[in-house]
Design a protein around this motif. Structure first.
Motif: not given
Length: 123
Positions: A28, A31, A34-37, A67, A72-73, A75-76
């Motif tokens: 991750f 992160l 954060c599944n998108e990563v 996300g 959403a991103l 937030e990271y």
């Protein structure tokens, strides 16, 4: 045409399937959640989810981009990566869809997943 002539089946829960593969904090990029990563760091995991769904007969898979939006991103603190993560998620899904279509000649589709953020105004 397909929608007009038959039932078209889409995949299920991408996030749940990704989490079942036990990605590490390193996967991750520190992160957590954060599944998108994972489309960048572990495309093999994302690919395997798409493959599992196509293997059981679905016609459509969703991209791993639920996300991948500024809210959403953000937030990271990686909102600047929206395009990168969206493109990576779409590319992995399309590659797998094309591979399955080439095997049996049956068309496969990729659905762009756009989820709400985690803040009320995005809902």
């Amino acid at each position: 045409e397909a929608l007009a002539t038959r039932v078209v089946v889409a995949d299920g829960a991408m996030g749940t399937m990704l989490q079942a593969q036990n990605p590490t904090l390193e996967d991750f990029q520190q992160l957590e959640g954060c599944n998108e990563v994972l489309s960048v760091t572990r495309p093999d995991i994302v690919r395997s989810v798409h493959e599992e769904y196509f293997a059981v007969g679905v016609d459509c898979v969703e991209t791993n981009t639920f996300g991948a939006n500024h809210s959403a991103l953000g937030e990271y603190d990686i909102a600047h990566r929206v395009h990168e993560l969206s493109e990576a998620g779409a590319r992995v899904a399309r590659e797998v869809a094309d591979e399955f279509a080439a095997r049996d000649g049956r068309q496969r589709w990729v659905l762009g997943s756009m989820g709400p953020g985690t803040k009320l105004p995005t809902l």
